[in-house]
Design an enzyme around this catalytic site. Structure first.
Site, short mmCIF file in Angstrom:
data_model
loop_
_atom_site.label_atom_id
_atom_site.label_comp_id
_atom_site.label_asym_id
_atom_site.label_seq_id
_atom_site.Cartn_x
_atom_site.Cartn_y
_atom_site.Cartn_z
CG HIS A 147 42.43 28.31 68.32
ND1 HIS A 147 43.62 29.12 69.03
CD2 HIS A 147 42.42 27.71 68.52
CE1 HIS A 147 44.03 27.53 69.22
NE2 HIS A 147 43.65 27.19 69.15
CG HIS A 158 40.90 22.36 68.04
ND1 HIS A 158 42.29 22.06 67.99
CD2 HIS A 158 41.14 23.63 69.10
CE1 HIS A 158 43.10 23.19 68.04
NE2 HIS A 158 43.06 23.34 69.38
CE1 TYR A 159 34.19 23.48 66.53
CE2 TYR A 159 34.15 23.99 63.75
CZ TYR A 159 33.30 24.10 64.96
OH TYR A 159 32.61 25.51 65.69
CG ASN A 196 44.36 19.78 65.75
OD1 ASN A 196 44.18 20.68 65.37
ND2 ASN A 196 45.31 19.83 67.25
CG ASP A 202 46.57 25.26 67.85
OD1 ASP A 202 47.12 26.30 68.71
OD2 ASP A 202 45.74 24.70 68.20
CG HIS A 231 46.97 29.48 72.63
ND1 HIS A 231 47.88 29.12 73.33
CD2 HIS A 231 46.12 27.71 72.40
CE1 HIS A 231 47.93 28.20 72.16
NE2 HIS A 231 47.04 27.14 71.21
CG ASN A 252 50.37 23.40 75.77
OD1 ASN A 252 50.74 24.27 76.77
ND2 ASN A 252 50.59 22.83 74.90
CG ASP A 311 42.63 26.25 72.17
OD1 ASP A 311 42.47 25.29 71.16
OD2 ASP A 311 43.77 26.11 73.44
CG HIS A 331 40.12 15.78 74.80
ND1 HIS A 331 40.72 15.68 73.94
CD2 HIS A 331 41.23 17.18 74.76
CE1 HIS A 331 41.85 16.26 73.50
NE2 HIS A 331 41.80 17.69 74.11
#
Length: 424
Positions: A60, A62-63, A94, A152, A231, A277, A304, A308
């Site tokens: 899990h 996020h790239y 996403n 996700d 998660h 979240n 996860d 940002h």
């Protein structure tokens, strides 16, 4: 090419034993107490007694690429993974455009192959652009190389959509991997009840997670799909998963390092680095997650990793983006908090961070040190303390409250297919 990792320590059951590892053409050829570096060996890596581990596996991350490269790229995200000792990661969908058709998926997979320094497996979406009830072409996306299916970041709100998605995934022997959240029950909240009251912001009740988990577990039983819960954060969700497993339903689950290490009691002030979240829950929830790992209810740890920009996080908790980075701090924080104190064994931690995710999702060649398998290896210094510094992060995202912590388990080197991709 031949390479020897000499003078390292590997896990043999629960014990660390001295072993050398011979790597040839990217594969592990031998593991022995002593391997002589003969004339055919091109390189010797002296591990100096450090822990030589299977490369960690994270299902899990996020790239952000394509679409939000200012937050993270495949290159920076995979470098961060290597810095944390991960050699295989699974990237969430996403993205803009989302991998919701074979063309989009193949383009993203090409980028992963071109820019990634670790193995990157790619999720496809469940619905078009993750935002409506139009199901994707599951069969075509499987043929195109999808790892599994997930929306996700968004829970599937309509029961019939999830039911039909599970039916299609089950027919293809593919997993549904889901962020469980009933949006109607979040009430626009950002923190768990206790912290929300202290900071005078809206609360996101635990039931927003558990209610949808309950629905989906019933649908998983009806369809026979492999259903994986992302998660988990609430003790109530843990209880549901435990009951589902006892009933023989094909449900698996992950927990993040931050939900294991922190509770909402740690949020002392308006600091958006504690906003994620699902939110940090109560101390009783944290303990239930730990017990869930220990008794096998929760199968694995996944970061996860959600980078940002500074602008995204340089806001009050009420308006800042949800998300925390995790690739570069996961092993050291968990090792220090749980293994050094005797709550977990090192073997358990490696099982949850390497072997079990590889086993659950049938990732051949990942998660263990075995002769004939790819030489995906991490070397950790378990003996010397170091301070987590923002300047050392390779991710674009700096949004973690763990900066400044003194920890053990620093990554010394990470190898993918026998080639060093990170070196301290």
């Amino acid at each position: 090419m031949k390479r020897v990792i000499a003078n390292g320590r590997v896990l043999d059951g629960d014990k660390l034993v001295k072993r050398d590892i011979l790597i040839e053409d990217g594969l592990i050829k031998s593991i022995a107490p002593v391997i002589q570096a003969d004339n055919g060996v091109d390189d010797v890596i002296d591990a100096h007694g450090h822990f030589v581990s299977p490369g960690l596996v994270d299902v899990h991350v996020h790239y952000r690429q394509p679409g939000q490269e200012n937050k993270e790229t495949i290159k920076t995200g995979s470098l961060a993974a290597a810095h944390g000792g991960f050699t295989t990661v699974c990237a969430m969908p996403n993205l803009k455009p989302a991998p919701d058709n074979p063309e989009h998926l193949k383009e993203i997979m090409k980028l992963n192959q071109k820019d990634g320094v670790v193995h990157i497996k790619q999720y496809a979406t469940i619905t078009t652009n993750r935002e409506d009830d139009e199901l994707v072409d599951f069969e075509a996306l499987k043929r195109a190389g999808a790892f599994a299916f997930s929306n996700d970041g968004n829970g599937i709100q309509k029961s019939s959509t999830m039911y039909e998605a599970m039916q299609r995934a089950a027919d293809l022997n593919m997993a549904i991997v889901e962020h469980v959240q009933d949006d109607d029950l979040t009430y626009g909240g950002v923190l768990n009840d206790g912290a929300a009251k202290r900071l005078h912001v809206k609360a996101m009740p635990w039931v927003s997670e558990t209610a949808q988990a309950a629905r989906d577990i019933e649908l998983a039983q009806a369809t026979g799909v492999h259903y994986h819960i992302c998660h988990a954060s609430s003790k109530h969700t843990v209880a549901l998963i435990r009951a589902a497993k006892k009933a023989g339903i094909h449900v698996t689950a992950e927990v993040t390092p931050h939900h294991l290490l922190l509770s909402d009691e740690d949020i002392k002030e308006d600091n958006s680095y504690y906003k994620m979240n699902p939110p940090l829950r109560g101390e009783d929830d944290r303990q239930a997650l730990i017990e869930g790992l220990l008794d096998g209810t929760i199968d694995m740890i996944a970061t996860d990793h959600a980078p940002h920009t500074k602008a995204d996080k340089d806001q009050p908790i009420a308006t800042a983006a949800f998300g925390i980075t995790g690739s570069e701090t996961a092993f050291s924080t968990l090792y220090t908090t749980f293994v050094k104190t005797g709550r977990f064994t090192l073997a358990q931690l490696i099982n949850w961070m390497a072997k079990k995710p590889a086993d659950v999702f049938s990732m051949a060649g990942a998660g263990s040190l075995k002769i004939g398998q790819p030489a995906d290896i991490a070397i950790f210094n378990l003996d010397e303390a170091h301070v987590i510094k923002e300047s050392a992060y390779l991710s674009k995202g700096k949004n973690t409250p763990f900066t400044g912590r003194t920890v053990f388990g620093d990554t010394v080197m990470t190898l993918v297919d026998g080639q060093p991709v990170y070196k301290k």
